[in-house]
Motif scaffolding. Sequence first.
Motif, mmCIF file in Angstrom:
data_model
loop_
_atom_site.group_PDB
_atom_site.id
_atom_site.type_symbol
_atom_site.label_atom_id
_atom_site.label_comp_id
_atom_site.label_asym_id
_atom_site.label_seq_id
_atom_site.Cartn_x
_atom_site.Cartn_y
_atom_site.Cartn_z
ATOM 1 N N GLU A 31 0.837 -1.205 0.000
ATOM 2 C CA GLU A 31 0.000 0.000 0.000
ATOM 3 C C GLU A 31 0.871 1.254 0.000
ATOM 4 O O GLU A 31 0.611 2.203 -0.762
ATOM 5 N N LEU A 35 1.130 4.085 -3.022
ATOM 6 C CA LEU A 35 0.904 5.517 -2.799
ATOM 7 C C LEU A 35 2.102 6.332 -3.278
ATOM 8 O O LEU A 35 1.935 7.381 -3.918
ATOM 9 N N LEU A 38 2.033 6.436 -7.070
ATOM 10 C CA LEU A 38 1.007 7.348 -7.563
ATOM 11 C C LEU A 38 1.458 8.804 -7.432
ATOM 12 O O LEU A 38 1.245 9.609 -8.340
ATOM 13 N N ALA A 63 -6.061 8.857 -3.696
ATOM 14 C CA ALA A 63 -5.850 7.440 -3.376
ATOM 15 C C ALA A 63 -6.028 7.183 -1.878
ATOM 16 O O ALA A 63 -6.677 6.207 -1.480
ATOM 17 N N TRP A 67 -8.945 4.856 -0.167
ATOM 18 C CA TRP A 67 -8.543 3.752 0.697
ATOM 19 C C TRP A 67 -9.189 3.882 2.080
ATOM 20 O O TRP A 67 -9.747 2.918 2.611
ATOM 21 N N LYS A 88 -9.477 -1.625 -3.886
ATOM 22 C CA LYS A 88 -8.080 -2.063 -3.768
ATOM 23 C C LYS A 88 -7.450 -2.216 -5.150
ATOM 24 O O LYS A 88 -6.289 -1.848 -5.360
ATOM 25 N N VAL A 91 -6.615 1.342 -6.470
ATOM 26 C CA VAL A 91 -5.484 2.001 -5.813
ATOM 27 C C VAL A 91 -4.186 1.218 -6.026
ATOM 28 O O VAL A 91 -3.180 1.784 -6.472
ATOM 29 N N GLY A 94 -3.471 0.900 -9.652
ATOM 30 C CA GLY A 94 -3.033 2.222 -10.087
ATOM 31 C C GLY A 94 -1.575 2.468 -9.753
ATOM 32 O O GLY A 94 -0.850 3.107 -10.513
ATOM 33 N N GLY A 95 -1.137 1.955 -8.616
ATOM 34 C CA GLY A 95 0.270 2.078 -8.247
ATOM 35 C C GLY A 95 1.171 1.349 -9.223
ATOM 36 O O GLY A 95 2.213 1.866 -9.635
#
Length: 130
Positions: A31, A35, A38, A63, A67, A88, A91, A94-95
Amino acid sequence: MHDNRTDGPAIPSLNGRPWWAANEVLAFLVELVALACLFRWGFTLGDALAVQLLLGTALLALAITLWALFAAPRARVRLPPAGALAVKAVVLGGGAFALYEVGHPVAAAVMAVVVVVNTGLAETFRRRTP
């Protein structure tokens, strides 16, 4: 003040569950990496430093908000499992996409595989009783 929630703790006990605990630590690290990716991608979208900072911060804030609202263990809004998995995927996926976009396709592929395996294991572990 009493918490009258009857659905149990958002984060179960780690006692006697080392593989589950290790997977949860990995999930947290993934996670954080998503982040950061992103933010970095948002930062590359602008020309001027102020625009880069604004885009990177805005993407990061979006994001984090998604989350916190829908995917975190203590999310403000409880979605059905499919909904939480969709957030999930947006995010974390997307990362991985952001990592690809900043020029690291191999790292993006590795991250995508780690996200899928980690999330699959997390869902499997959550469905088992301790």
